[in-house]
Design an enzyme around this catalytic site. Structure first.
Site, mmCIF file in Angstrom:
data_model
loop_
_atom_site.group_PDB
_atom_site.id
_atom_site.type_symbol
_atom_site.label_atom_id
_atom_site.label_comp_id
_atom_site.label_asym_id
_atom_site.label_seq_id
_atom_site.Cartn_x
_atom_site.Cartn_y
_atom_site.Cartn_z
ATOM 1 N N LYS A 132 -0.729 41.410 29.487
ATOM 2 C CA LYS A 132 0.606 41.669 28.773
ATOM 3 C C LYS A 132 0.352 41.131 27.294
ATOM 4 C CE LYS A 132 1.546 37.797 28.436
ATOM 5 N NZ LYS A 132 1.405 36.715 28.176
ATOM 6 N N HIS A 174 0.178 37.317 35.377
ATOM 7 C CA HIS A 174 -0.627 36.267 36.242
ATOM 8 C C HIS A 174 0.379 35.335 36.842
ATOM 9 C CE1 HIS A 174 -0.677 33.483 32.857
ATOM 10 N NE2 HIS A 174 -0.717 32.570 33.716
ATOM 11 N N GLU A 223 5.037 23.816 27.573
ATOM 12 C CA GLU A 223 3.708 23.421 27.258
ATOM 13 C C GLU A 223 3.649 22.623 26.540
ATOM 14 O OE1 GLU A 223 1.180 27.283 27.960
ATOM 15 O OE2 GLU A 223 2.809 27.967 26.668
ATOM 16 N N ASP A 228 5.756 36.718 24.365
ATOM 17 C CA ASP A 228 4.471 36.084 25.155
ATOM 18 C C ASP A 228 4.712 35.807 26.284
ATOM 19 O OD1 ASP A 228 1.847 35.370 25.161
ATOM 20 O OD2 ASP A 228 2.564 33.146 24.753
ATOM 21 N N HIS A 277 6.845 36.371 32.272
ATOM 22 C CA HIS A 277 6.703 35.487 32.941
ATOM 23 C C HIS A 277 8.110 34.853 33.589
ATOM 24 C CE1 HIS A 277 2.753 35.569 32.063
ATOM 25 N NE2 HIS A 277 2.335 34.691 31.049
ATOM 26 N N LYS A 295 6.298 25.791 23.127
ATOM 27 C CA LYS A 295 4.807 25.153 22.942
ATOM 28 C C LYS A 295 5.024 23.867 22.151
ATOM 29 C CE LYS A 295 1.702 29.290 23.341
ATOM 30 N NZ LYS A 295 1.140 29.102 24.568
HETATM 31 C C1 BG6 Z 1 0.229 33.323 29.081
HETATM 32 C C2 BG6 Z 1 0.682 33.164 27.622
HETATM 33 O O1 BG6 Z 1 0.499 34.369 29.402
HETATM 34 O O2 BG6 Z 1 0.566 32.200 29.716
HETATM 35 C C3 BG6 Z 1 0.132 31.802 27.152
HETATM 36 O O3 BG6 Z 1 0.227 34.188 26.583
HETATM 37 C C4 BG6 Z 1 0.698 30.604 27.858
HETATM 38 O O4 BG6 Z 1 0.620 31.566 25.644
HETATM 39 C C5 BG6 Z 1 0.235 31.006 29.440
HETATM 40 O O5 BG6 Z 1 0.023 29.328 27.472
HETATM 41 C C6 BG6 Z 1 0.693 29.975 30.471
HETATM 42 O O6 BG6 Z 1 -0.071 30.221 31.623
HETATM 43 P P1 BG6 Z 1 -0.139 29.084 32.752
HETATM 44 O O7 BG6 Z 1 -0.870 29.633 33.772
HETATM 45 O O8 BG6 Z 1 -1.291 28.167 32.078
HETATM 46 O O9 BG6 Z 1 1.011 28.305 33.005
#
Ligand code: BG6
Length: 460
Positions: free
Chosen positions: A152, A182, A220, A239, A244, A334
């Site tokens: 994505k 993911h 994050e 993003d 997600h 972030k």
């Molecule tokens: C990604 C984003 O899809 O997911 C990132 O592009 C983000 O910006 C990340 O940091 C977070 O994934 P996870 O699995 O580390 O929570």
């Protein structure tokens, strides 16, 4: 199982080093890969074989001592490099020759998994070249398959998403396309459905009569790190919001699927996105907050006068009988105080004299410290009849049989190899989610961009 070859576009990039290669290594060590496999990295820079092996070793973010040295060495022996240009048909011819050589070594036609681990603007060109070069046609007639794994965001707004989807449809069969989100592959996220539909305690209450609001957070601690130049053209909402956070929302709110197969589950997830209430200028002004962390403009690769958001909070509604008028808050940023992803379900407060703490709250902790927490009210000991909140908690880490949780990328790659599309986004999910997100983005300019300090707890 036939031999399998992974072809990774952008193998020197962040994602390949942090997630994709370590996931394949883990699958290898845990004997989840076909006994014969190869990885081919395709990228612009020139390396000889030794330089490349060194690069891969440094690049893979694995902890010292996590694996036996001989396992890492054998794993790296399976990796090859093909220097080439994403937009040059000639490079794909060379790649085809390389793959043929690997197949000759296997003495059979291998399955091919093409992973596009690259900035989204490059997707279309590579897909086109893959198709035109014939690389996505299985080499062994009926044996063997070729599949493409795409990261994505799939598009930039509803129009570009439709265009990309149309292109994909022209070049590949839907059964060949694996659109990665993911988050869907995270264990604690899949648990939401198991929890909802296996516990009679909650499902009868799972509606607007009993639930007051839901808050979904993906926080994050890190900033954009070295992804500034890509991120700056995307921003937080595209993003992680379009994918997600909306996928978390779909699992919390979808109807019980007919069964848990790929078709039914993807259909129910898409149905949630289809009935999200679209926004207009007024609702965006009232229900959306966006902000940027202080110092973002100085990050490497970020444009100096950028207005890209690194944080958003939005209030959304689902227009169906079960959820009418229940607000859902989606929030992500972030450079915040801590990294955590969780979902809080607030049940209606029936304790009139305990307005602040009188609610039952069910929390799905997605990461870190995966688990579930329920806040409930108990009588405070003594002669009066007062109540106070306490928690019931379950942590994966406390349960011996739950100690090993597969990493999301391991699950993604494993499922792509076995051809199970359940945890991948369908065309409908992509299109409906973009339709909703575009109704916000096209009114973005009415929302002032706030600035917050790195490490903030309350952004705005
Ligand atoms: C990604 C984003 O899809 O997911 C990132 O592009 C983000 O910006 C990340 O940091 C977070 O994934 P996870 O699995 O580390 O929570």
């Amino acid at each position: 199982m036939l031999p399998t070859t992974f072809i990774i576009f952008g193998i020197t990039g962040d994602l390949a080093g942090k997630k994709v290669l370590p996931a394949i290594l883990n699958l290898y060590v845990n004997k989840q890969l076909p006994s014969k496999f190869a990885i081919v990295g395709f990228s612009r820079r020139h390396f000889d074989r030794e330089e490349f092996r060194e690069l891969i070793r440094d690049h893979m973010e694995i902890k010292m001592g996590q694996y036996r040295e001989e396992d890492v060495k054998h794993f790296i022996d399976h990796i090859y490099y093909e220097q080439g240009f994403f937009d040059k048909p000639e490079s794909y011819k060379n790649l085809a020759l390389r793959l043929k050589k690997i197949d000759d070594g296997f003495n059979s036609c291998s399955n091919k998994l093409f992973h596009l681990s690259i900035p989204p603007t490059l997707n279309e060109g590579i897909l086109e070249n893959l198709s035109v070069s014939g690389l996505t046609i299985p080499c062994g007639g009926n044996g063997g398959w070729t599949r493409v794994l795409i990261e994505k965001p799939f598009g930039y707004d509803i129009e570009t998403a439709k265009k990309l989807d149309k292109k994909l449809g022209q070049l590949f069969n839907e059964s060949q396309i694996f659109r990665i989100d993911h988050y869907l592959a995270k264990e604690a996220l899949q648990n939401i459905l198991a929890f909802r539909f296996s516990n009679s305690l909650f499902e009868p209450l799972w509606n607007r009569n009993h639930i007051e609001k839901v808050h979904i957070k993906l926080f994050e601690k890190n900033g954009v790190d070295n992804r500034g130049s890509t991120y700056d053209h995307i921003g937080a909402l595209r993003d992680v919001g379009q994918n997600h956070l909306l996928q978390m929302l779909s699992l919390v709110t979808m109807e019980r699927p007919k069964n848990f197969n790929s078709n039914s589950l993807r259909k129910e997830r898409a149905r949630v996105f289809q009935v999200l209430k679209l926004n207009n200028k007024k609702t965006v002004m009232n229900n959306v907050v966006r902000a940027q962390y202080e110092g973002y403009k100085n990050e490497f690769g970020v444009r100096q006068h950028t207005h890209t958001e690194t944080y958003f909070r939005l209030q959304t509604y689902i227009d169906n009988l079960r959820w009418k008028n229940v607000p859902f808050y989606l929030e992500s940023g972030k450079a915040l105080a801590e990294s955590k992803t969780e979902i809080d379900i607030y049940f209606k407060n029936i304790n009139k004299d305990n307005e602040e703490n009188g609610q039952n709250v069910l929390t799905f902790r997605i990461q870190p410290d995966e688990g579930i927490k329920i806040r409930f009210l108990v009588k405070s000991p003594g002669f009066g009849m007062n109540v106070e909140p306490k928690n019931l908690k379950f942590k994966y880490a406390d349960s011996k049989s739950f100690l090993v949780i597969p990493d999301a990328y391991e699950r993604v790659l494993h499922d792509a190899i076995i051809g199970d599309q359940t945890l991948f986004a369908s065309t409908d999910e992509v299109i409906y989610s973009w339709k909703y997100i575009t109704s916000i983005i096209s009114n973005w300019s009415s929302v002032p961009l706030g600035i917050y300090k790195r490490g903030s707890v309350d952004v705005i």
